[in-house]
Design a protein around this motif. Structure first.
Motif, PDB file in Angstrom:
ATOM      1  N   GLY A  43       0.841  -1.197   0.000  1.00 46.28           N
ATOM      2  CA  GLY A  43       0.000   0.000   0.000  1.00 46.28           C
ATOM      3  C   GLY A  43       0.866   1.232   0.000  1.00 46.28           C
ATOM      4  O   GLY A  43       1.197   1.798  -1.039  1.00 46.28           O
TER       5      GLY A  43
ATOM      6  N   CYS B 137       0.843  -4.731   4.161  1.00 50.77           N
ATOM      7  CA  CYS B 137       1.937  -5.697   3.949  1.00 50.77           C
ATOM      8  C   CYS B 137       2.154  -6.599   5.146  1.00 50.77           C
ATOM      9  O   CYS B 137       3.191  -7.269   5.218  1.00 50.77           O
TER      10      CYS B 137
ATOM     11  N   ASN C 224       5.353  -5.427   9.617  1.00 48.96           N
ATOM     12  CA  ASN C 224       5.145  -4.731   8.356  1.00 48.96           C
ATOM     13  C   ASN C 224       6.307  -5.091   7.427  1.00 48.96           C
ATOM     14  O   ASN C 224       7.439  -4.632   7.631  1.00 48.96           O
TER      15      ASN C 224
HETATM   16  S1  FES Z   1       2.786  -1.171   2.577  1.00 51.82           S
HETATM   17 FE1  FES Z   1       1.804   0.153   4.029  1.00 51.82          FE
HETATM   18  S2  FES Z   1       2.613  -0.516   5.927  1.00 51.82           S
HETATM   19 FE2  FES Z   1       3.753  -1.653   4.457  1.00 51.82          FE
END
Ligand code: FES
Length: 206
Positions: free
Chosen positions: A92, A101, A111
């Motif tokens: 995102g 993620c 994350n």
């Molecule tokens: S892609 Fe948004 S927290 Fe990792």
């Protein structure tokens, strides 16, 4: 046009730039994908392309050891999605702010965009693909379906991974406690009430 000193960079210059660019581009090459204008040589497909500075790495993902060669700058997220081709984990924000993620590392949520792949040799990594199957959903996956805990679906894998990790974390019994522990997972569709209902369903039935 070709003699115009103000025209764009030459193809050679662009290739040289791409060769020295890390991150996603390097991961894509490691995965055996060709960038436009490039094709993998037979040697590349046999032993993997030569990536300057790449390091050997074995990641244990969803119970399977994956021997890899990665640019040490590759995030765990890019490694999972582009090197190992497990695309259920979503990217995102890529800045640790949305939770799309979220994966499990040794049972705890992480994350993946904020962690380098090379930091995880020997760790037990679980992605949404390792949680359940279409024929045998994890109870949290089944609850998300039953309670409409998703809308567009983009954040859903991260929400479910966080929800499963939450089951083992200190969390009060009420909805407010669940909302607090799920606050790192953003749903741009606003399906929060349904997500909390799904998690509470699993918490009260396990
Ligand atoms: S892609 Fe948004 S927290 Fe990792």
């Amino acid at each position: 046009m070709r003699d115009d000193p103000h025209s764009g960079p030459s193809p050679l210059t662009r290739r040289a730039f791409l060769r020295t660019t890390g991150g996603t581009a390097a991961a894509a090459v490691i995965a055996g994908y060709s960038t436009p204008g490039q094709s993998a040589s037979p040697a590349d497909s046999a032993d993997g392309p030569h990536i300057e500075g790449a390091v050997p790495l074995t990641l244990r993902i969803n119970g399977t050891d994956r021997p890899l060669r990665v640019d040490p700058r590759t995030t765990l997220l890019d490694c999972l999605r582009e090197t190992v081709a497990l695309t259920g984990t979503k990217k995102g924000c890529d800045h640790g702010q949305c939770g799309a993620c979220t994966v499990h590392v040794n049972g705890r949520r992480v994350n993946a965009c904020l962690s380098l792949a090379v930091m995880h040799e020997g760790d037990e990594i679980t992605t949404i693909e390792g949680l359940g199957t279409p024929d045998a959903l994890h109870p949290m996956q089944a609850a998300f379906v039953a309670y409409d805990g998703y809308q567009c679906g983009y954040c859903t894998s991260g929400q479910i991974m966080s929800g499963v990790a939450l089951l083992k974390e200190p969390c009060g019994p009420d909805d407010a406690a669940v909302k607090e522990l799920m606050s790192g997972n953003i749903c741009r569709c606003g399906a929060y009430a349904n997500i909390v209902a799904a998690i509470q369903k699993v918490r009260t039935s396990t």
